[in-house]
Design an enzyme around this catalytic site. Structure first.
Site, PDB file in Angstrom:
ATOM      1  N   TYR A  59       3.925   5.969  10.231  1.00  0.00           N
ATOM      2  CA  TYR A  59       3.231   5.396   9.449  1.00  0.00           C
ATOM      3  C   TYR A  59       3.898   4.389   8.921  1.00  0.00           C
ATOM      4  CZ  TYR A  59      -1.219   2.144   8.386  1.00  0.00           C
ATOM      5  OH  TYR A  59      -2.150   1.260   8.423  1.00  0.00           O
ATOM      6  N   HIS A  61       0.413  -1.371   0.310  1.00  0.00           N
ATOM      7  CA  HIS A  61       0.281  -0.060  -0.133  1.00  0.00           C
ATOM      8  C   HIS A  61       1.131   1.044   0.644  1.00  0.00           C
ATOM      9  CE1 HIS A  61      -3.908  -2.181   1.160  1.00  0.00           C
ATOM     10  NE2 HIS A  61      -3.254  -2.185   0.825  1.00  0.00           N
ATOM     11  N   TYR A  66      -9.614   5.092   7.730  1.00  0.00           N
ATOM     12  CA  TYR A  66      -9.350   5.425   9.053  1.00  0.00           C
ATOM     13  C   TYR A  66     -10.577   6.488   8.952  1.00  0.00           C
ATOM     14  CZ  TYR A  66      -5.413   3.054  10.255  1.00  0.00           C
ATOM     15  OH  TYR A  66      -4.366   1.881   9.839  1.00  0.00           O
ATOM     16  N   PRO A  80      -4.437  -0.597  18.489  1.00  0.00           N
ATOM     17  CA  PRO A  80      -4.062  -0.997  16.542  1.00  0.00           C
ATOM     18  C   PRO A  80      -4.338   0.408  15.567  1.00  0.00           C
ATOM     19  CG  PRO A  80      -5.966  -1.514  17.815  1.00  0.00           C
ATOM     20  CD  PRO A  80      -5.991  -0.992  19.912  1.00  0.00           C
ATOM     21  N   LYS A 102       0.663  -0.727  15.245  1.00  0.00           N
ATOM     22  CA  LYS A 102       2.899  -0.772  14.998  1.00  0.00           C
ATOM     23  C   LYS A 102       2.973  -1.919  16.472  1.00  0.00           C
ATOM     24  CE  LYS A 102       3.606   2.524  12.970  1.00  0.00           C
ATOM     25  NZ  LYS A 102       3.845   2.589  12.127  1.00  0.00           N
TER      26      LYS A 102
HETATM   27  C1  PHB Z   1      -5.982  -4.842  10.518  1.00  0.00           C
HETATM   28  O1  PHB Z   1      -6.084  -4.885   9.340  1.00  0.00           O
HETATM   29  O2  PHB Z   1      -6.463  -5.587  11.251  1.00  0.00           O
HETATM   30  C2  PHB Z   1      -5.722  -3.364  10.891  1.00  0.00           C
HETATM   31  C3  PHB Z   1      -5.136  -2.593   9.868  1.00  0.00           C
HETATM   32  C4  PHB Z   1      -4.725  -1.265  10.929  1.00  0.00           C
HETATM   33  C5  PHB Z   1      -4.551  -1.049  12.236  1.00  0.00           C
HETATM   34  C6  PHB Z   1      -5.382  -1.696  13.032  1.00  0.00           C
HETATM   35  C7  PHB Z   1      -6.030  -3.066  12.156  1.00  0.00           C
HETATM   36  O3  PHB Z   1      -4.787   0.038  11.632  1.00  0.00           O
END
Ligand code: PHB
Ligand code: APR
Length: 389
Positions: A384, A72, A200, A292, A296
């Protein structure tokens, strides 16, 4: 028994450490309290920094990752009914790879089995002895017998609930934590993702995240109250609430379906210091937990292991203990930056029940600043994709 390093825990930290040390000809024995299938059955996330991918390559466990992982170049933030793309590639020259942690663990387990290195699964009542003395030893129960391993060093890769951190005398450890007043309700579904990149979502009804495992399996999260149960969330209610938190154009692409996994995870920031006590070195979740939101968790475990393996290889190959002396401070320096970033993302994107009108206005201003400022987006992007080791 005798070995150079006993590794407690067969999660990504322990396994990656075992492989990097094996590549340097250093012997390890891994002790895991659960069965192999149990460890592989855990549902976990999977956004890998380039640094983590490089360590997996070094460990000889990246072939499938490169074949099946999704690279990505950016991510999206949805706010006020609009989606805004953060272009990692343009802002930092770097990317992330979506490849789920369970598969990372499987690849590392297969790599370890391929070199015939020793792992004891279902090793019970693991206990650490003389960790700050001259002859560290680890005891455990297996097949109805008690076994003891003498070693030079112990790597505590046994996660948040493990025995290693609990071995440090209470007066020698400092713990820092933030418990967030909400959880993440996650659903896994065998339907194509809503978008090619992660989204997000900041919404007045609460945070949401649209993620994926592959082109045909998706992962979605909704911010929920900490006291809620999955029984309160039948699939239909989940999809309905997710749709309400998405802008109409995005919601049109949503492909709901029957959930194949559903769980609620609490959100916590936690750091224990020091990450070393005598000949015991903590790495990964045994020393720190991040919410999450910043993706990280696994990447911090990897950087800890990157520092620790380099220090141990220096010790055995060049007789220098400088790296071991510096390990705790080096690892914690990167850990606290990632803890800050994960806390900041969580603060900015979630709805806090106790937030005042002033707090909400400031949060909205922060998002508007971020989405209008190349400098702010570059800061988010560089955190990130992963800060340098
Ligand atoms: C996930 O794909 O489970 C996932 C991806 C990004 C995040 C948290 C969880 O920040
Ligand atoms: N004895 C032996 N093994 C133990 C013990 C013990 N007393 N306690 C825990 N373990 C094992 C667990 O069963 C688990 O398999 O240690 C392993 C720790 O693995 P993880 O919890 O996955 O921790 P880590 O390897 O540091 O990986 C961190 O996991 O939770 C995610 O977000 C986190 O991505 C991060 C990653």
């Amino acid at each position: 028994m005798r070995t150079q390093i006993v590794i407690v825990g067969s999660g990504p930290s322990g396994l990656l450490l075992g492989q990097l040390l094996a590549k340097a000809g250093i012997d390890t024995i891994i002790l895991e309290q659960k069965s192999k299938d149990y460890v592989l059955g855990r549902i976990r996330a999977g956004v890998l920094e380039q640094g983590t991918v490089a360590l997996l390559e070094e460990a000889g466990a990246a072939e499938r990752l490169h074949r099946e992982g999704l690279v990505h170049e950016g991510t999206e933030i949805a706010f006020d009914g609009m989606r805004h793309r953060i272009d990692f590639k343009a802002l930092t020259g770097k990317t992330v790879t979506v490849y789920v942690q369970t598969e990372v663990t499987r690849d590392l387990m297969e790599a370890r089995a391929a070199i015939g290195a020793s792992t004891w699964y279902e090793a019970l009542s693991v206990s650490l002895h003389d960790v700050d003395g001259r002859r560290p030893r680890v005891r455990f129960g297996a097949n109805g017998e008690t076994h003891e391993i003498e070693c030079d060093y112990i790597a505590g890769c046994d996660g948040f609930h493990g025995v290693s951190r609990r071995t440090l005398p209470e007066d020698r450890i400092s713990a820092y934590e933030r418990v967030y007043p909400f959880g993440w309700l996650g659903v896994l579904v065998d339907k194509p993702p809503i978008s090619d990149e992660l989204i997000y979502v900041n919404h007045e009804r609460g945070f949401a995240l649209c993620s994926m495992r592959s082109k045909s399996r998706s992962r979605y999260y909704l911010q929920c109250r900490s006291d809620e149960h999955i029984e309160d969330w039948p699939d239909d209610k989940f999809w309905e609430e997710l749709t309400r938190r998405l802008d109409p154009e995005t919601a049109r692409n949503l492909q709901p379906g029957a959930s194949i996994e559903k769980s609620i995870a609490p959100l916590l920031s936690f750091v224990a210091e020091p990450m070393r006590f005598g000949n015991l070195f903590l790495a990964g979740d045994s020393a720190h937990i991040v919410p999450p939101t910043g993706a990280k968790g696994l990447n911090l475990a990897a950087s800890d292991v990157g520092y620790l393996s380099a220090a141990l290889i220096d010790r055995y190959k060049r007789g220098s203990t400088a790296g071991l002396e510096a390990y705790a401070d080096r690892a914690l320096a990167r850990v606290w930056k990632a803890v800050r970033f994960s806390w900041w993302m969580t603060q900015m994107l979630h709805r806090f029940p106790e937030a005042s009108g002033f707090d909400r206005k400031v949060r909205a201003a922060e998002l508007k600043y971020l989405l209008g400022s190349k400098a702010a987006q570059t800061s988010l992007a560089e955190n990130y994709v992963g800060l340098p080791y």
